[in-house]
Design an enzyme around this catalytic site. Structure first.
Site, PDB file in Angstrom:
ATOM      1  N   ASP A 278      13.083  32.492  31.379  1.00  0.00           N
ATOM      2  CA  ASP A 278      14.143  31.636  30.853  1.00  0.00           C
ATOM      3  C   ASP A 278      14.464  32.104  29.435  1.00  0.00           C
ATOM      4  O   ASP A 278      13.691  31.882  28.497  1.00  0.00           O
ATOM      5  CB  ASP A 278      13.701  30.171  30.850  1.00  0.00           C
ATOM      6  CG  ASP A 278      13.624  29.573  32.249  1.00  0.00           C
ATOM      7  OD1 ASP A 278      13.642  30.344  33.231  1.00  0.00           O
ATOM      8  OD2 ASP A 278      13.534  28.330  32.365  1.00  0.00           O
TER       9      ASP A 278
ATOM     10  N   LYS B 116      21.078  27.749  32.462  1.00  0.00           N
ATOM     11  CA  LYS B 116      20.237  26.574  32.221  1.00  0.00           C
ATOM     12  C   LYS B 116      20.799  25.798  31.039  1.00  0.00           C
ATOM     13  O   LYS B 116      21.247  26.393  30.061  1.00  0.00           O
ATOM     14  CB  LYS B 116      18.804  27.043  31.956  1.00  0.00           C
ATOM     15  CG  LYS B 116      17.812  25.967  31.546  1.00  0.00           C
ATOM     16  CD  LYS B 116      16.429  26.591  31.339  1.00  0.00           C
ATOM     17  CE  LYS B 116      15.443  25.619  30.723  1.00  0.00           C
ATOM     18  NZ  LYS B 116      14.100  26.228  30.525  1.00  0.00           N
TER      19      LYS B 116
ATOM     20  N   LYS C 165      20.220  25.391  36.334  1.00  0.00           N
ATOM     21  CA  LYS C 165      19.003  24.632  36.048  1.00  0.00           C
ATOM     22  C   LYS C 165      19.326  23.607  34.967  1.00  0.00           C
ATOM     23  O   LYS C 165      19.819  23.951  33.895  1.00  0.00           O
ATOM     24  CB  LYS C 165      17.876  25.551  35.582  1.00  0.00           C
ATOM     25  CG  LYS C 165      16.596  24.794  35.172  1.00  0.00           C
ATOM     26  CD  LYS C 165      15.484  25.751  34.770  1.00  0.00           C
ATOM     27  CE  LYS C 165      14.287  25.001  34.202  1.00  0.00           C
ATOM     28  NZ  LYS C 165      13.174  25.924  33.807  1.00  0.00           N
TER      29      LYS C 165
END
Length: 235
Positions: free
Chosen positions: A105, A167, A196
């Protein structure tokens, strides 16, 4: 409309396996201790969460604790500000993947994006994909700091670099995931990409709203509360 798939697993009561399969069980506090990471991994295995997300220092511990399970190991790159140089982010990604983290991430360089230096952002994301091609990448936008136009642009840059996910948040910004931002992100990426939602997701009702808006992963440190259908005091 989402359907639930309750399963009874002894002391954990009934829980929603369809939501559990979307959870990145997360602990990224600066003062997190090894025992907490072990508990995080044990919970992830008990509920069959998609992944655990930990800081890079904890990758070896989490990898060992997750041994033999289907739970993926995720870590963060350039966290939480995203303002490291590209070579530092690439080095961190290489070391993290080699240590066992298969999902990365990566925090967007927000300053570069807002300054209009999209070429820098594009080069950085492409370099990560080029040097660690096997990883599954999620680009953390920190949507609380971006306009709608900037969110859409960041999504396009992630798509162009071959990232699998965008995300919403680090969890350390002024606010986390919102239905509005998740919907915008879903509309701004290719059909084969995913969203996400993370940051401030503590109630099951909010998680379900975000999934309905287009999130296919939910990052939370309160994951058991999001999936449990009864016995909420257990675990």
């Amino acid at each position: 409309m989402m359907t639930t798939e309750p399963i009874t697993i002894g002391p954990h009561g009934s829980w929603d396996a369809s939501v559990a399969a979307k959870i990145d069980h997360t602990l990224l506090r600066a003062d997190a201790q090894p025992a907490e990471i072990e508990k995080l991994c044990d919970e992830a295995k008990a509920f069959n969460f998609a992944a655990v997300c930990v800081n890079p220092w904890f990758i070896p511990l989490a990898k060992d604790r997750l041994q033999g399970s289907a739970v993926a190991l995720c870590t963060v790159i350039g966290f939480p500000l995203g303002a490291n140089s590209t070579d530092v982010k690439v080095f961190e990604a290489e070391k993290s993947f080699a240590a066992g983290a298969v999902e990365l991430d990566v925090v967007l360089n927000t300053g570069a994006l807002k300054a209009g230096d999209t070429a820098y952002v594009a080069r950085e994301l492409s370099a990560l994909r080029r040097f660690v091609p096997q990883a599954l990448y999620k680009l953390i936008l920190e949507t609380c700091n971006l306009s709608h136009e900037e969110i859409a642009l960041a999504c396009q840059l992630a798509a162009d670099a071959g990232f699998e996910y965008v995300k919403t948040s680090t969890g350390f910004g002024s606010h986390g995931a919102t239905v509005e931002h998740v919907s915008l992100m879903r509309a701004s990426i290719r059909a084969d990409m995913q969203v996400k939602a993370s940051g401030g997701i503590k109630e099951r009702s909010k998680a379900l709203e975000l999934v309905a808006a287009g999130a296919s992963r939910i990052g939370s440190s309160q994951s058991a509360a999001l999936v449990r259908l009864e016995n909420p005091s257990v675990l």
